[in-house]
Design a protein around this motif. Structure first.
Motif: not given
Length: 100
Positions: A94-100
């Protein structure tokens, strides 16, 4: 699938280890399959480091490991370690950016 290899080690010679990494980056420019490296120092133990190498796949990591320049760097690196190195091989699930 993205693959990350963590190299966990202790050293009292961080400048020499850093120079080895710089030399490897320069010597492997057209050959390496690693896409990113991050070196981290433990805030609670300044002799404890981890390097995280990112690859597009495990197969790419295997190719990178077989490079003569990678083997020469490893041979020079091990004597600079007081503990290790220990290699941890991770498939990214799982690879998910948590901020924009």
């Amino acid at each position: 699938m993205t693959f990350i290899q963590i190299i966990d080690y202790r050293t009292n010679r961080p400048e020499e280890v850093d120079q080895l990494l710089t030399d490897w980056i320069n010597a492997s420019d057209a050959l390496r399959t690693a896409k990113r490296t991050r070196v981290c120092r433990d805030r609670d133990d300044p002799t404890h480091y981890m390097e995280m190498l990112e690859f597009e796949s495990y197969a790419d990591a295997a190719v990178n490991s077989e490079l003569a320049v990678s083997n020469a760097t490893h041979e020079a690196f091990v004597p600079l370690c007081t503990d290790g190195p220990r290699f941890i091989n991770l498939d990214v699930v799982r690879d998910e950016r948590l901020s924009s």
